[in-house]
Design a protein around this motif. Sequence first.
Motif, PDB file in Angstrom:
ATOM      1  N   ILE A 138       0.860  -1.177   0.000  1.00 14.33           N
ATOM      2  CA  ILE A 138       0.000   0.000   0.000  1.00 14.33           C
ATOM      3  C   ILE A 138       0.898   1.229   0.000  1.00 14.33           C
ATOM      4  O   ILE A 138       1.695   1.432   0.915  1.00 14.33           O
ATOM      5  N   CYS A 139       0.757   2.043  -1.026  1.00 14.81           N
ATOM      6  CA  CYS A 139       1.530   3.285  -1.125  1.00 14.81           C
ATOM      7  C   CYS A 139       0.574   4.457  -0.898  1.00 14.81           C
ATOM      8  O   CYS A 139      -0.577   4.415  -1.323  1.00 14.81           O
ATOM      9  N   ASN A 140       1.057   5.487  -0.227  1.00 18.80           N
ATOM     10  CA  ASN A 140       0.187   6.634   0.024  1.00 18.80           C
ATOM     11  C   ASN A 140       0.392   7.767  -0.983  1.00 18.80           C
ATOM     12  O   ASN A 140      -0.135   8.858  -0.811  1.00 18.80           O
ATOM     13  N   SER A 141       1.144   7.461  -2.054  1.00 16.84           N
ATOM     14  CA  SER A 141       1.274   8.419  -3.153  1.00 16.84           C
ATOM     15  C   SER A 141       1.803   7.686  -4.382  1.00 16.84           C
ATOM     16  O   SER A 141       2.419   6.622  -4.274  1.00 16.84           O
ATOM     17  N   ARG A 142       1.567   8.255  -5.538  1.00 15.61           N
ATOM     18  CA  ARG A 142       2.122   7.694  -6.760  1.00 15.61           C
ATOM     19  C   ARG A 142       3.640   7.820  -6.762  1.00 15.61           C
ATOM     20  O   ARG A 142       4.337   6.988  -7.353  1.00 15.61           O
ATOM     21  N   MET A 143       4.154   8.867  -6.111  1.00 12.11           N
ATOM     22  CA  MET A 143       5.595   9.054  -6.024  1.00 12.11           C
ATOM     23  C   MET A 143       6.265   7.836  -5.395  1.00 12.11           C
ATOM     24  O   MET A 143       7.270   7.321  -5.911  1.00 12.11           O
ATOM     25  N   VAL A 144       5.700   7.354  -4.303  1.00 11.65           N
ATOM     26  CA  VAL A 144       6.262   6.192  -3.616  1.00 11.65           C
ATOM     27  C   VAL A 144       6.056   4.928  -4.443  1.00 11.65           C
ATOM     28  O   VAL A 144       6.957   4.092  -4.566  1.00 11.65           O
ATOM     29  N   ARG A 145       4.872   4.776  -5.026  1.00 10.06           N
ATOM     30  CA  ARG A 145       4.589   3.595  -5.856  1.00 10.06           C
ATOM     31  C   ARG A 145       5.617   3.460  -6.973  1.00 10.06           C
ATOM     32  O   ARG A 145       6.191   2.383  -7.191  1.00 10.06           O
ATOM     33  N   ASP A 146       5.858   4.545  -7.697  1.00 11.23           N
ATOM     34  CA  ASP A 146       6.769   4.493  -8.830  1.00 11.23           C
ATOM     35  C   ASP A 146       8.208   4.234  -8.377  1.00 11.23           C
ATOM     36  O   ASP A 146       8.973   3.544  -9.070  1.00 11.23           O
ATOM     37  N   ASP A 147       8.584   4.771  -7.221  1.00 13.43           N
ATOM     38  CA  ASP A 147       9.939   4.577  -6.710  1.00 13.43           C
ATOM     39  C   ASP A 147      10.172   3.120  -6.317  1.00 13.43           C
ATOM     40  O   ASP A 147      11.224   2.540  -6.606  1.00 13.43           O
ATOM     41  N   ILE A 148       9.185   2.506  -5.673  1.00 12.80           N
ATOM     42  CA  ILE A 148       9.305   1.099  -5.280  1.00 12.80           C
ATOM     43  C   ILE A 148       9.399   0.209  -6.520  1.00 12.80           C
ATOM     44  O   ILE A 148      10.219  -0.710  -6.591  1.00 12.80           O
ATOM     45  N   ALA A 149       8.553   0.484  -7.500  1.00 13.43           N
ATOM     46  CA  ALA A 149       8.577  -0.307  -8.729  1.00 13.43           C
ATOM     47  C   ALA A 149       9.944  -0.209  -9.409  1.00 13.43           C
ATOM     48  O   ALA A 149      10.488  -1.215  -9.893  1.00 13.43           O
TER      49      ALA A 149
ATOM     50  N   ARG B 234       1.036  -5.621  -7.747  1.00 12.21           N
ATOM     51  CA  ARG B 234       1.386  -5.777  -6.332  1.00 12.21           C
ATOM     52  C   ARG B 234       1.494  -4.438  -5.620  1.00 12.21           C
ATOM     53  O   ARG B 234       1.757  -4.391  -4.420  1.00 12.21           O
ATOM     54  N   LEU B 235       1.250  -3.375  -6.347  1.00 12.94           N
ATOM     55  CA  LEU B 235       1.342  -2.028  -5.793  1.00 12.94           C
ATOM     56  C   LEU B 235      -0.008  -1.336  -5.930  1.00 12.94           C
ATOM     57  O   LEU B 235      -0.613  -1.347  -7.007  1.00 12.94           O
ATOM     58  N   THR B 236      -0.484  -0.744  -4.843  1.00 16.75           N
ATOM     59  CA  THR B 236      -1.750  -0.027  -4.894  1.00 16.75           C
ATOM     60  C   THR B 236      -1.615   1.279  -4.125  1.00 16.75           C
ATOM     61  O   THR B 236      -0.911   1.340  -3.113  1.00 16.75           O
ATOM     62  N   VAL B 237      -2.248   2.311  -4.629  1.00 20.84           N
ATOM     63  CA  VAL B 237      -2.213   3.619  -3.964  1.00 20.84           C
ATOM     64  C   VAL B 237      -3.516   3.815  -3.207  1.00 20.84           C
ATOM     65  O   VAL B 237      -4.599   3.788  -3.797  1.00 20.84           O
ATOM     66  N   ILE B 238      -3.415   3.988  -1.890  1.00 20.18           N
ATOM     67  CA  ILE B 238      -4.548   4.354  -1.044  1.00 20.18           C
ATOM     68  C   ILE B 238      -4.129   5.601  -0.279  1.00 20.18           C
ATOM     69  O   ILE B 238      -3.255   5.548   0.595  1.00 20.18           O
ATOM     70  N   TYR B 239      -4.726   6.723  -0.650  1.00 20.36           N
ATOM     71  CA  TYR B 239      -4.345   7.979  -0.020  1.00 20.36           C
ATOM     72  C   TYR B 239      -4.849   8.046   1.423  1.00 20.36           C
ATOM     73  O   TYR B 239      -5.834   7.398   1.789  1.00 20.36           O
ATOM     74  N   ASN B 240      -4.170   8.836   2.226  1.00 19.47           N
ATOM     75  CA  ASN B 240      -4.576   9.033   3.609  1.00 19.47           C
ATOM     76  C   ASN B 240      -5.982   9.627   3.657  1.00 19.47           C
ATOM     77  O   ASN B 240      -6.282  10.586   2.938  1.00 19.47           O
ATOM     78  N   GLY B 241      -6.812   9.070   4.514  1.00 23.58           N
ATOM     79  CA  GLY B 241      -8.141   9.622   4.721  1.00 23.58           C
ATOM     80  C   GLY B 241      -8.117  10.710   5.782  1.00 23.58           C
ATOM     81  O   GLY B 241      -7.220  10.773   6.618  1.00 23.58           O
TER      82      GLY B 241
ATOM     83  N   TYR C 104      11.761  15.093   1.842  1.00 23.51           N
ATOM     84  CA  TYR C 104      11.151  13.811   1.482  1.00 23.51           C
ATOM     85  C   TYR C 104      10.025  13.493   2.452  1.00 23.51           C
ATOM     86  O   TYR C 104      10.230  13.388   3.651  1.00 23.51           O
ATOM     87  N   ASP C 105       8.819  13.368   1.926  1.00 25.85           N
ATOM     88  CA  ASP C 105       7.643  12.997   2.709  1.00 25.85           C
ATOM     89  C   ASP C 105       6.677  12.270   1.788  1.00 25.85           C
ATOM     90  O   ASP C 105       6.130  12.878   0.860  1.00 25.85           O
ATOM     91  N   PRO C 106       6.462  10.966   2.005  1.00 25.52           N
ATOM     92  CA  PRO C 106       5.607  10.197   1.103  1.00 25.52           C
ATOM     93  C   PRO C 106       4.211  10.796   0.928  1.00 25.52           C
ATOM     94  O   PRO C 106       3.715  10.905  -0.182  1.00 25.52           O
ATOM     95  N   PHE C 107       3.568  11.174   2.025  1.00 25.52           N
ATOM     96  CA  PHE C 107       2.315  11.940   1.981  1.00 25.52           C
ATOM     97  C   PHE C 107       1.931  12.307   3.415  1.00 25.52           C
ATOM     98  O   PHE C 107       1.271  11.542   4.101  1.00 25.52           O
ATOM     99  N   PRO C 108       2.342  13.481   3.874  1.00 24.35           N
ATOM    100  CA  PRO C 108       2.090  13.858   5.269  1.00 24.35           C
ATOM    101  C   PRO C 108       0.602  14.077   5.533  1.00 24.35           C
ATOM    102  O   PRO C 108      -0.097  14.705   4.731  1.00 24.35           O
TER     103      PRO C 108
ATOM    104  N   ALA D 287       2.201  16.760  -3.444  1.00 27.90           N
ATOM    105  CA  ALA D 287       2.368  17.573  -4.653  1.00 27.90           C
ATOM    106  C   ALA D 287       1.499  17.050  -5.793  1.00 27.90           C
ATOM    107  O   ALA D 287       1.153  17.810  -6.707  1.00 27.90           O
ATOM    108  N   GLU D 288       1.150  15.764  -5.747  1.00 23.88           N
ATOM    109  CA  GLU D 288       0.300  15.169  -6.784  1.00 23.88           C
ATOM    110  C   GLU D 288      -1.093  15.800  -6.809  1.00 23.88           C
ATOM    111  O   GLU D 288      -1.792  15.696  -7.830  1.00 23.88           O
ATOM    112  N   TRP D 289      -1.508  16.414  -5.714  1.00 25.89           N
ATOM    113  CA  TRP D 289      -2.844  17.005  -5.620  1.00 25.89           C
ATOM    114  C   TRP D 289      -2.854  18.487  -5.967  1.00 25.89           C
ATOM    115  O   TRP D 289      -3.923  19.104  -5.995  1.00 25.89           O
TER     116      TRP D 289
END
Length: 369
Positions: free
Chosen positions: A145-156, A165-172, A277-281, A303-305
Motif C-alpha cells: 500500500i503506497c500513500n502516493s504515486r511518487m512512492v509507488r513508482d519509486d518502489i517499482a 502488487r502495488l496499490t495507492v490508497i491515499y490518507n483519509g 522527502y515525505d511520502p504523503f504527510p 504535490a500530486e494534488w
Amino acid sequence: MKLAIVRQTYNPNGGAERFVSRALNVLAQDAALDVTLIARQWEDAAGWHTLTVDPPFSNRVKREAGFAEAAAAYFAEFDIVQSHERIPGATIFRAGDGVHAAWLEQYNRIQSPLARWAQSLSRYHRYILQAERQMFTHPQLRKVICNSRMVRDDIARRFGLADDRLTVIYNGVDTDYFHPRLRQPSLRAKPGLPENAPVLAYVGSGFSRKGVATALRAIVPHPDVWLLVAGRDKHAGKFQKLARTLGVEKRVRFLGPVADVREVYGSADALILPTLYDPFPNVCVEALACGLPLLTSHGCGAAEWIHEGKNGWVRDALDVAGYQQAIGEWLAGRAEGTDYAAAARATAEPFTLDRMAAELQALYRELLR
C-alpha cells in the motif's frame, strides 16, 4: 477474518500513527474483521485487541531487529498481516515512510561531506536498507500500500515489483473535524498574530528535513507575512537563531508541540512544507480540508494534488527564491479575491476516512479470494 496491523510504537504527533489510529477506529467497526494491533507501545487501544511485543534492546539496530523477530513469530496466527514496519513475511506492507534509500538521498542534500560519510557507515541505516530489500522480495508479500504515486513508482523502479502488487490508497481525513469553519480570527490572539495579516503555518517534527529554514527565508521579502512553526525538534534553538539573523523573528512564532493542531490551521491562511522527502504527510490533507492552500516540494507526495496557483504551489525543497516567488503569487491572488480556501477544501473532500476504509476492506477481500 483475522487481521493484524503492526506498528512498533505510538507517537501522538506521528503521521503514520495517526493513519493507523484512523484505520483501526474504522476497521474495528466491521463485524467481519477481528482486528489485532501488534505493537511495542500504544497509547489508545479502544475497540481492538492489542498484542504487546516488547523485547529488550540496547541500541537502535537491536530495537528494530528485536521487534521484527518477535512480531513475525505471531504472523502465522492471522489471515492477513498488514505491517507498517519493514518486517519480511507480512502479507501487506504499507509504505507510509516511503523508501529509505530515497530518504537518505534527499537528506544528504543538506549534510556536510563528513556527515554523509558517517551516515554511509551507520549500522542502523545499513540494517534498514537490508530489511527493506528482504521485505520487498519476500514470497509472502502480496501487496504494497503506497500513500502516493511518487512512492509507488519509486518502489517499482528500485525493487522491480509488478504493478498488480502495488496499490495507492491515499490518507483519509475526517472532513468534518478538519473544516474551514475552524479558521477563526479569535485564534490569532494567543500567539499574538495581527488579525488581518497573511499567516503561513508549518506543522511537523524534524525541522531540517521538512524545511523550516527554507520557510523562514521565504518570508524575508514579504514584510506582511507571518509564520507559525508547530512541532518538536531538539535543535529548535538553531532555527530561532536563524529567524533572528534573517530579521524575521518578530513575525515568527515557534509553538513547539501543540495539543490540538486544528488551532494552528484555524489561525493560518496557508500551509508551507518545503520538505526534502515525505511520502504523503497527514498535515497536508488536514490543512487542505481546513481550506489552506499548500506550498510544498517535489519530494512530497501531496504535490500530486496541487494545481499550480489554484490550490497551492510546488517547488524544489531548497529553492528559496521559488518559494519567495510563490508567496508573492499567493499574496497577489488574495488581493485579487482568489478563493484559495474553496479550491483547497474541494481537493481534500473526496478523501474521507470512509473512502480509505472501503479501499482497505476491498483490498483485504481481494487477497482472501
